[in-house]
Scaffold this motif. Structure first.
Motif, PDB file in Angstrom:
ATOM      1  N   LEU A  61     -63.324  33.931  -7.868  1.00  0.00           N
ATOM      2  CA  LEU A  61     -63.065  33.779  -6.529  1.00  0.00           C
ATOM      3  C   LEU A  61     -63.814  32.601  -5.860  1.00  0.00           C
ATOM      4  CD1 LEU A  61     -61.686  34.947  -4.013  1.00  0.00           C
ATOM      5  CD2 LEU A  61     -63.672  36.713  -3.958  1.00  0.00           C
ATOM      6  N   THR A  62     -63.125  31.651  -5.347  1.00  0.00           N
ATOM      7  CA  THR A  62     -63.897  30.546  -4.875  1.00  0.00           C
ATOM      8  C   THR A  62     -63.748  30.650  -3.333  1.00  0.00           C
ATOM      9  OG1 THR A  62     -63.132  29.211  -6.499  1.00  0.00           O
ATOM     10  CG2 THR A  62     -63.736  28.011  -4.543  1.00  0.00           C
ATOM     11  N   LEU A  94     -68.781  28.717  -5.093  1.00  0.00           N
ATOM     12  CA  LEU A  94     -69.236  28.269  -3.585  1.00  0.00           C
ATOM     13  C   LEU A  94     -69.162  26.767  -3.593  1.00  0.00           C
ATOM     14  CD1 LEU A  94     -69.783  29.591  -0.821  1.00  0.00           C
ATOM     15  CD2 LEU A  94     -72.091  29.046  -1.336  1.00  0.00           C
ATOM     16  N   LEU A  95     -68.274  26.252  -2.817  1.00  0.00           N
ATOM     17  CA  LEU A  95     -68.195  24.724  -2.391  1.00  0.00           C
ATOM     18  C   LEU A  95     -68.656  24.325  -0.944  1.00  0.00           C
ATOM     19  CD1 LEU A  95     -64.681  24.055  -4.064  1.00  0.00           C
ATOM     20  CD2 LEU A  95     -67.033  24.248  -5.226  1.00  0.00           C
ATOM     21  N   ILE A  96     -69.135  23.113  -0.877  1.00  0.00           N
ATOM     22  CA  ILE A  96     -69.190  22.654   0.497  1.00  0.00           C
ATOM     23  C   ILE A  96     -67.778  22.081   0.750  1.00  0.00           C
ATOM     24  CG2 ILE A  96     -70.271  20.717   1.851  1.00  0.00           C
ATOM     25  CD1 ILE A  96     -72.050  23.022   1.320  1.00  0.00           C
ATOM     26  N   GLN A 118     -77.033  30.433  -4.561  1.00  0.00           N
ATOM     27  CA  GLN A 118     -76.683  30.656  -6.137  1.00  0.00           C
ATOM     28  C   GLN A 118     -78.034  31.291  -6.555  1.00  0.00           C
ATOM     29  OE1 GLN A 118     -76.504  27.189  -8.492  1.00  0.00           O
ATOM     30  NE2 GLN A 118     -75.355  28.278 -10.128  1.00  0.00           N
ATOM     31  N   GLU A 119     -79.192  31.119  -6.262  1.00  0.00           N
ATOM     32  CA  GLU A 119     -80.431  31.566  -6.824  1.00  0.00           C
ATOM     33  C   GLU A 119     -80.422  33.156  -6.334  1.00  0.00           C
ATOM     34  OE1 GLU A 119     -83.299  29.272  -5.117  1.00  0.00           O
ATOM     35  OE2 GLU A 119     -82.924  27.547  -6.416  1.00  0.00           O
ATOM     36  N   ARG A 124     -72.139  32.561  -8.082  1.00  0.00           N
ATOM     37  CA  ARG A 124     -72.366  32.115  -9.666  1.00  0.00           C
ATOM     38  C   ARG A 124     -72.562  30.800  -9.747  1.00  0.00           C
ATOM     39  NH1 ARG A 124     -70.301  37.085 -12.345  1.00  0.00           N
ATOM     40  NH2 ARG A 124     -71.473  38.836 -11.387  1.00  0.00           N
ATOM     41  N   GLN A 125     -71.385  30.028  -9.347  1.00  0.00           N
ATOM     42  CA  GLN A 125     -71.623  28.483  -9.499  1.00  0.00           C
ATOM     43  C   GLN A 125     -71.448  27.903  -8.065  1.00  0.00           C
ATOM     44  OE1 GLN A 125     -69.468  26.958 -13.113  1.00  0.00           O
ATOM     45  NE2 GLN A 125     -68.267  28.770 -12.728  1.00  0.00           N
ATOM     46  N   ILE A 126     -71.951  26.640  -7.838  1.00  0.00           N
ATOM     47  CA  ILE A 126     -72.098  25.744  -6.569  1.00  0.00           C
ATOM     48  C   ILE A 126     -71.170  24.655  -7.067  1.00  0.00           C
ATOM     49  CG2 ILE A 126     -73.763  27.134  -5.548  1.00  0.00           C
ATOM     50  CD1 ILE A 126     -75.348  24.723  -6.187  1.00  0.00           C
ATOM     51  N   GLY A 127     -70.761  23.854  -5.916  1.00  0.00           N
ATOM     52  CA  GLY A 127     -70.024  22.880  -6.035  1.00  0.00           C
ATOM     53  C   GLY A 127     -69.759  22.235  -4.646  1.00  0.00           C
TER      54      GLY A 127
END
Length: 267
Positions: A61-62, A94-96, A118-119, A124-127
């Motif tokens: 999921l994004t 998770l994106l900006i 994320q921490e 789970r991942q960022i971008g």
């Protein structure tokens, strides 16, 4: 955690329309769903996911943080609100969504807040999304290498975004292509049509296969079951080197999405 090669986009889909699209996609075997705060459909997407019976651990999921929520004091609270709507305690990516207009919020500020999310296990991942080479470098300076999972950008045969792609790939940043079908513009292209006919495929399948074969993730949207199924089947199509070269030659720097007051100075 790798980013799935093909997922479902939900841009411009709302209410029952997005519930039906997500529900049908999950029935067909999709497991990656892409949404965003500004789409106004996170709650409907969450409803569809909860009703699907698909285990959360099987989903990717994004969602994306909107520009109004980029400041350090707003980013994580806005994400927590999104998670509530999505009926989950974390997103996989998770994106900006867009860089802060006119640099109102420094890149370092929102990237640090993203890394904190994320921490804390909220993502789970960022971008990032819609980032130029210069903005990607600023993001890398803020959080370091190996942290930014992807840059989600407009990319299709008529806009192949090669400067951004080459920089991202050198820095270990995956590319996610949105508007891969160019809002349908590329589907009538004679070159695409000829390749499709030769493979017994649809033009959409050819374009999606082209992007995935280059290593990009794609997130096409549809409200029609037949198109959702057809797009999913594009994962099985393999194009020849000649096919890939012919599509590469279609580049003409034709950008579709460049909202005034929001878009950066493109590469």
């Amino acid at each position: 955690m790798s980013i799935p090669a093909l997922g479902l986009g939900t841009f411009r889909l709302k209410d029952q329309v997005v519930i039906d699209s997500v529900s049908t996609a999950l029935e067909l075997g999709y497991r990656a769903i892409d949404t965003a705060q500004i789409y106004g459909n996170e709650a409907a997407v969450g409803q569809a996911l909860s009703a699907s019976g698909v285990a959360r651990g099987e989903l990717f999921l994004t969602t994306k943080i909107w520009t109004e929520n980029l400041s350090r004091d707003k980013l994580i609270p806005s994400l927590e609100d999104s998670l509530g709507k999505l009926h989950t305690d974390h997103v996989d990516l998770l994106l900006i969504h867009w860089p802060s207009p006119n640099g109102a919020v420094p890149v370092g500020e929102y990237m640090s807040a993203l890394a904190e999310a994320q921490e804390r296990g909220l993502a789970r991942q960022i971008g990032v999304s819609n980032f130029t080479v210069a903005l990607m470098q600023e993001a890398l300076d803020a959080v370091g290498s190996g942290v930014i999972a992807t840059n989600q950008v407009e990319l299709h045969p008529y806009l192949q975004n090669r400067k951004v792609v080459e920089f991202a790939q050198r820095r270990g940043i995956h590319i996610t292509s949105y508007m891969t079908l160019g809002y349908g513009k590329v589907l009538g292209d004679a070159v695409i049509g000829e390749i499709a006919q030769r493979h017994g495929a649809t033009p959409a399948q050819v374009v999606l296969a082209w992007a995935m074969q280059l290593g990009y993730a794609v997130i096409p949207s549809s409200t029609k079951r037949a198109n959702l199924a057809s797009n999913l089947a594009a994962r099985e199509l393999r194009l020849s080197e000649a096919d890939m070269a012919a599509i590469a030659a279609l580049e003409r720097n034709e950008r579709i999405t460049s909202p005034a007051g929001l878009a950066p100075t493109w590469d």
